[in-house]
Each structure stands twice: as structure tokens, then as C-alpha cells.
Design a protein around this motif. Structure first.
Motif, PDB file in Angstrom:
ATOM      1  N   ASN A  10      -4.574  -3.527  -0.758  1.00 28.57           N
ATOM      2  CA  ASN A  10      -5.168  -2.438  -1.332  1.00 28.57           C
ATOM      3  C   ASN A  10      -5.966  -2.617  -2.551  1.00 28.57           C
ATOM      4  OD1 ASN A  10      -6.295   0.290  -2.214  1.00 28.57           O
ATOM      5  ND2 ASN A  10      -4.704   1.533  -1.371  1.00 28.57           N
TER       6      ASN A  10
ATOM      7  N   TRP B 264      -5.576  -3.399  12.982  1.00 31.10           N
ATOM      8  CA  TRP B 264      -5.671  -2.277  12.174  1.00 31.10           C
ATOM      9  C   TRP B 264      -6.131  -0.640  12.810  1.00 31.10           C
ATOM     10  CZ3 TRP B 264      -4.315  -4.102   7.491  1.00 31.10           C
ATOM     11  CH2 TRP B 264      -3.738  -4.894   6.658  1.00 31.10           C
TER      12      TRP B 264
ATOM     13  N   ASP C  48       0.802  -0.613   0.669  1.00 29.16           N
ATOM     14  CA  ASP C  48       0.042  -0.049  -0.399  1.00 29.16           C
ATOM     15  C   ASP C  48       1.028   1.348   0.032  1.00 29.16           C
ATOM     16  OD1 ASP C  48      -2.329   1.474   0.388  1.00 29.16           O
ATOM     17  OD2 ASP C  48      -1.817   2.198   2.068  1.00 29.16           O
TER      18      ASP C  48
ATOM     19  N   THR D 152     -13.743   0.467   7.363  1.00 27.38           N
ATOM     20  CA  THR D 152     -13.763  -0.126   6.339  1.00 27.38           C
ATOM     21  C   THR D 152     -13.244  -0.778   6.028  1.00 27.38           C
ATOM     22  OG1 THR D 152     -12.436   2.622   6.294  1.00 27.38           O
ATOM     23  CG2 THR D 152     -11.251   0.272   4.812  1.00 27.38           C
TER      24      THR D 152
ATOM     25  N   MET E 249      -5.096   1.559  11.881  1.00 28.47           N
ATOM     26  CA  MET E 249      -4.868   2.847  10.638  1.00 28.47           C
ATOM     27  C   MET E 249      -6.323   2.832  10.104  1.00 28.47           C
ATOM     28  SD  MET E 249      -3.814   0.015   8.732  1.00 28.47           S
ATOM     29  CE  MET E 249      -2.054   0.253  10.150  1.00 28.47           C
ATOM     30  N   LEU E 250      -7.230   2.170  10.163  1.00 31.03           N
ATOM     31  CA  LEU E 250      -8.202   2.036   9.534  1.00 31.03           C
ATOM     32  C   LEU E 250      -9.820   2.411  10.098  1.00 31.03           C
ATOM     33  CD1 LEU E 250      -7.805  -1.602   7.382  1.00 31.03           C
ATOM     34  CD2 LEU E 250      -7.300   1.213   6.726  1.00 31.03           C
ATOM     35  N   SER E 251     -10.847   2.873   9.566  1.00 29.58           N
ATOM     36  CA  SER E 251     -11.957   2.842  10.891  1.00 29.58           C
ATOM     37  C   SER E 251     -12.655   2.003  10.141  1.00 29.58           C
ATOM     38  CB  SER E 251     -12.843   4.117  10.151  1.00 29.58           C
ATOM     39  OG  SER E 251     -13.274   3.130   8.352  1.00 29.58           O
TER      40      SER E 251
ATOM     41  N   GLY F 139      -3.624   4.207   4.467  1.00 30.80           N
ATOM     42  CA  GLY F 139      -4.643   3.791   4.372  1.00 30.80           C
ATOM     43  C   GLY F 139      -5.441   3.069   3.508  1.00 30.80           C
TER      44      GLY F 139
END
Length: 258
Positions: free
Chosen positions: A148, A176, A115, A183, A178-180, A119
Motif C-alpha cells: 500500500n 487481485w 494493508d 487500480t 478486490m482491486l479495480s 483495498g
């Protein structure tokens, strides 16, 4: 859409090459790739981008873990990266083009594009362009994949004849950060599989019981998995997976038959 060649399910795939740090064979190094070729295993490897747009074979986005240098891979030119020694060996960081010449079709190559967005979202497809250019004319069995989905969608447009897949897992939000959570839910569903022209997945072997994985398998989608580290784990993974990506032991070249 190009199908995944059968060679990818006919033999195990060495994770980042057949590396052995204790023996001075470092992950994603020329020595690890030569060792995998000599043993007859397929090869999985990772790509990052240099400052001048060259696809470099390296897993991390920073140099700190595997070299004496510090900072982002992308902050240095390909020539600068080629001068950096991998700690514990005499190997330097290779380019994708160099590895393609080294392997030269001897074993299948499973190439993960790391990636570049920070994100798993949209970013300029600079790495994808570099990979497509390097793969043009390569005659061996090769496939590209990424966590990704946007990168695989870009590869569909830039290298439509190269088989494409998604690297997938259970996307537990705590793993994770860094991810919502939204997501994570979307990625867990592997909902972009058709839209990006994917033809296979490589899934976390500990999550192969996922209903979505079993749904794809029932549709005839090849299921690869990562990263198996023992014969016991391999036996469990092969209940679902068509092939394994492995490290830390030497699995049999011929997979068990049903």
C-alpha cells in the motif's frame, strides 16, 4: 531520504523468519526469528494491528489459518493476542517491540506493513503510528515496506529516518479481485515510488522482467524480490534482483558475484 543499508543486499532474507512447520517452527514466530539470527540470514516479517493499537507480528488479517482462534486480528487486544498459541508450536503471537528486542540489531529486519484499508487505499495511519513509535531508538538495520503506497507515505511523515520501500508485482487483475483494473494498472506502474519517498522495491521474482523494474534498477534503485523457493529460482531471480527473500531451502549466505 534514508537509503537502504547495504546489509539488505549482502545476505539473503528469510521470509517470515527461517520457519519450518514440520519442525514446529512457525512463520513469523520468535523461534523462526531466532533460527534466522543463528543462521546469519536477514529477516522479513509482517505486521497487523491489535484492537488497542499495538503492532503485532502476524501475516494474515484473521487468526484462522495459523491458530485455533477465529476472526480478525484487529478485533483483539495485544494482551489477548499474546495468549494465542501458534498451531504446531508453543510460541505465541509476538509484538513488534518483542521481536526488536529479540533481534537487537544482529541481522537486518525487513518489515512489511499489511494493508489496513481493504483495498490498498487510504486508511487511518494507526499501524504506521505504532510502528514508528516502536522503531524509535532501534539501533539495528531496519527498513519498512508495504503493498500500500499510502502506508509508506505515512511512514515518510511519521518515521522519516527509516528507509522505505514498496512491495510490488505485476498486479494481474484476476489475482487481485478486490482491486479495480484501473487500480491494478496504476500499482503495476510503481508510479508512486518517488511521491512516497521510497528507496527500494521488493518485487515478485516471477515478474522481474518488467520494464518498470528494469528502469528502476538502471536508476540505481535496490531491487529485492519475493518469494524464492529453490536454488534454480534464485539463480534466475539474481539476474535482476540485488537480493532475495526466500523460504523452503537454505541459500548461501554470500551472494554470487557478477
Amino acid at each position: 531520504m534514508p537509503e537502504l543499508p547495504s546489509s539488505f543486499t549482502a545476505r539473503p532474507i528469510a521470509h517470515r523468519g527461517l520457519h519450518d512447520r514440520a519442525a514446529g517452527v512457525i512463520e513469523n514466530s520468535p523461534a523462526a526469528f531466532r533460527r534466522a539470527v543463528g543462521a546469519g540470514y536477514g529477516i522479513e516479517m509482517d505486521l497487523q494491528l491489535s484492537a488497542d493499537g499495538v503492532a503485532m507480528v502476524f501475516h494474515d488479517d484473521t487468526l484462522d489459518r495459523l491458530t485455533a482462534a477465529k476472526g480478525p486480528v484487529r478485533a483483539r487486544s495485544a494482551a489477548e493476542l499474546a495468549d494465542i498459541r501458534l498451531t504446531g508450536s508453543e510460541d505465541r503471537i509476538p509484538t513488534l517491540a518483542e521481536v526488536l528486542a529479540l533481534v537487537d540489531g544482529a541481522v537486518p529486519l525487513l518489515i512489511e506493513l499489511k494493508d489496513q484499508s481493504g483495498g490498498l487505499g487510504q486508511a487511518a495511519p494507526d499501524l504506521e503510528r505504532a510502528v514508528a513509535a516502536d522503531l524509535k531508538g532501534y539501533a539495528g538495520d531496519v527498513a519498512v515496506m508495504s503493498f500500500n503506497p499510502a502506508m509508506i507515505g505515512a511512514m515518510r511523515d511519521l518515521a522519516p529516518d527509516v528507509p522505505r520501500g514498496l512491495v510490488t508485482c505485476g498486479y494481474v487483475p484476476s489475482q487481485w479481485p478486490m482491486l479495480s483494473p484501473e487500480t491494478c494498472t496504476a500499482l503495476r506502474s510503481i508510479g508512486s515510488f518517488g511521491a512516497v519517498g521510497a528507496r527500494f522495491i521488493s518485487h515478485d521474482w516471477t515478474d522481474l522482467g518488467s520494464p518498470r523494474v528494469r528502469e528502476l534498477k538502471a536508476q540505481g534503485v535496490p531491487i529485492l524480490c519475493w518469494t524464492v523457493k529453490s536454488p534454480q529460482a534464485e539463480a534466475e531471480a539474481r539476474r535482476v534482483a540485488d537480493s532475495i527473500t526466500f523460504e523452503g531451502y537454505l541459500p548461501p549466505l554470500d551472494p554470487p558475484q557478477d
